[in-house]
Motif scaffolding. Structure first.
Motif, PDB file in Angstrom:
ATOM      1  N   GLU A 251     -30.437 -44.930 -90.237  1.00 13.55           N
ATOM      2  CA  GLU A 251     -30.701 -44.538 -88.940  1.00 13.55           C
ATOM      3  C   GLU A 251     -29.510 -43.763 -88.241  1.00 13.55           C
ATOM      4  O   GLU A 251     -29.641 -42.897 -87.284  1.00 13.55           O
ATOM      5  CB  GLU A 251     -31.062 -45.950 -88.136  1.00 13.55           C
ATOM      6  CG  GLU A 251     -32.735 -46.105 -88.634  1.00 13.55           C
ATOM      7  CD  GLU A 251     -33.130 -47.461 -88.014  1.00 13.55           C
ATOM      8  OE1 GLU A 251     -32.267 -48.241 -87.307  1.00 13.55           O
ATOM      9  OE2 GLU A 251     -34.053 -47.860 -88.478  1.00 13.55           O
TER      10      GLU A 251
ATOM     11  N   LYS B 264     -22.945 -51.091 -99.319  1.00 13.79           N
ATOM     12  CA  LYS B 264     -24.456 -51.311 -99.654  1.00 13.79           C
ATOM     13  C   LYS B 264     -25.194 -50.448 -98.671  1.00 13.79           C
ATOM     14  O   LYS B 264     -24.994 -50.506 -97.454  1.00 13.79           O
ATOM     15  CB  LYS B 264     -24.912 -52.512 -99.457  1.00 13.79           C
ATOM     16  CG  LYS B 264     -26.302 -52.956 -99.907  1.00 13.79           C
ATOM     17  CD  LYS B 264     -26.783 -54.241 -99.822  1.00 13.79           C
ATOM     18  CE  LYS B 264     -28.046 -54.586 -99.925  1.00 13.79           C
ATOM     19  NZ  LYS B 264     -28.932 -54.946-100.807  1.00 13.79           N
ATOM     20  N   LEU B 265     -25.966 -49.785 -99.022  1.00 11.58           N
ATOM     21  CA  LEU B 265     -26.918 -48.627 -98.096  1.00 11.58           C
ATOM     22  C   LEU B 265     -27.921 -49.754 -97.404  1.00 11.58           C
ATOM     23  O   LEU B 265     -28.810 -50.508 -98.019  1.00 11.58           O
ATOM     24  CB  LEU B 265     -27.485 -47.752 -98.958  1.00 11.58           C
ATOM     25  CG  LEU B 265     -28.444 -46.754 -98.231  1.00 11.58           C
ATOM     26  CD1 LEU B 265     -27.658 -45.984 -97.033  1.00 11.58           C
ATOM     27  CD2 LEU B 265     -29.111 -45.861 -99.139  1.00 11.58           C
ATOM     28  N   ASP B 266     -28.200 -49.336 -96.136  1.00 12.46           N
ATOM     29  CA  ASP B 266     -29.083 -50.228 -95.597  1.00 12.46           C
ATOM     30  C   ASP B 266     -29.780 -49.268 -94.480  1.00 12.46           C
ATOM     31  O   ASP B 266     -29.272 -48.217 -94.219  1.00 12.46           O
ATOM     32  CB  ASP B 266     -28.685 -51.560 -94.936  1.00 12.46           C
ATOM     33  CG  ASP B 266     -27.606 -51.229 -93.857  1.00 12.46           C
ATOM     34  OD1 ASP B 266     -27.508 -50.284 -93.417  1.00 12.46           O
ATOM     35  OD2 ASP B 266     -26.858 -52.377 -93.640  1.00 12.46           O
ATOM     36  N   LEU B 267     -31.000 -49.850 -93.899  1.00 10.83           N
ATOM     37  CA  LEU B 267     -31.693 -48.840 -92.816  1.00 10.83           C
ATOM     38  C   LEU B 267     -30.658 -48.614 -91.544  1.00 10.83           C
ATOM     39  O   LEU B 267     -30.892 -47.574 -90.971  1.00 10.83           O
ATOM     40  CB  LEU B 267     -33.044 -49.563 -92.463  1.00 10.83           C
ATOM     41  CG  LEU B 267     -33.953 -49.770 -93.331  1.00 10.83           C
ATOM     42  CD1 LEU B 267     -35.013 -50.536 -92.673  1.00 10.83           C
ATOM     43  CD2 LEU B 267     -34.502 -48.587 -93.766  1.00 10.83           C
ATOM     44  N   GLY B 268     -29.799 -49.426 -91.301  1.00  5.39           N
ATOM     45  CA  GLY B 268     -28.901 -49.140 -90.194  1.00  5.39           C
ATOM     46  C   GLY B 268     -28.144 -47.866 -90.450  1.00  5.39           C
ATOM     47  O   GLY B 268     -27.904 -47.189 -89.537  1.00  5.39           O
ATOM     48  N   ILE B 269     -27.712 -47.813 -91.639  1.00  4.45           N
ATOM     49  CA  ILE B 269     -26.862 -46.568 -91.891  1.00  4.45           C
ATOM     50  C   ILE B 269     -27.631 -45.484 -91.959  1.00  4.45           C
ATOM     51  O   ILE B 269     -27.200 -44.263 -91.539  1.00  4.45           O
ATOM     52  CB  ILE B 269     -26.092 -46.727 -93.534  1.00  4.45           C
ATOM     53  CG1 ILE B 269     -25.207 -48.038 -93.274  1.00  4.45           C
ATOM     54  CG2 ILE B 269     -25.515 -45.713 -93.973  1.00  4.45           C
ATOM     55  CD1 ILE B 269     -24.590 -48.293 -94.709  1.00  4.45           C
TER      56      ILE B 269
END
Length: 128
Positions: free
Chosen positions: A15, A8-13
């Motif tokens: 950034e 799952k793509l998230d902001l941490g990835i």
């Protein structure tokens, strides 16, 4: 790819991936037998490329305003000017924003053999 291998793509990835655009490598430029250190970017951000293109558009617009009697034929100077813009946007060199000051810097760098050295520093995959 099966659903079991999907992350799952998230902001941490996002950034984490974007950090590569902040990386600065070190290279060396030789001037009169002396080595000078220069910082340069390994990866070019789309926004920085757009800024470079805007500088180039300004240069071309200016070249259409210049009278034919001027001693500088700006359009024939486009390739060295582009190289100087790459130095401006992707190194830690402080190149002026003014078109004519940048032309003067570019001419000096050509005469001193520096533009060729800068081109060799840049990651070739980023220049294509």
């Amino acid at each position: 790819m099966t659903k079991n291998n999907v992350i799952k793509l998230d902001l941490g990835i996002i950034e984490n991936e974007a950090k590569k655009y902040e990386e600065v490598s070190r290279g060396f430029i030789n001037l009169n037998g002396q080595e000078f250190e220069v910082g340069f970017k390994e990866y070019y951000q789309e926004m920085e490329i757009q800024e470079l293109l805007q500088d180039l558009i300004s240069f071309i617009e200016e070249s259409t305003k210049v009278e034919e009697a001027t001693t500088i034929d700006l359009l024939t100077f486009t390739q060295p000017y582009i190289t100087t813009l790459i130095v401006k946007h992707f190194t830690d060199m402080k190149i002026p924003d003014d078109i004519y000051e940048t032309i003067a810097v570019s001419k000096n760098m050509i005469n001193l053999g520096l533009l060729e050295q800068f081109i060799r520093l840049f990651p070739q995959d980023q220049l294509q």
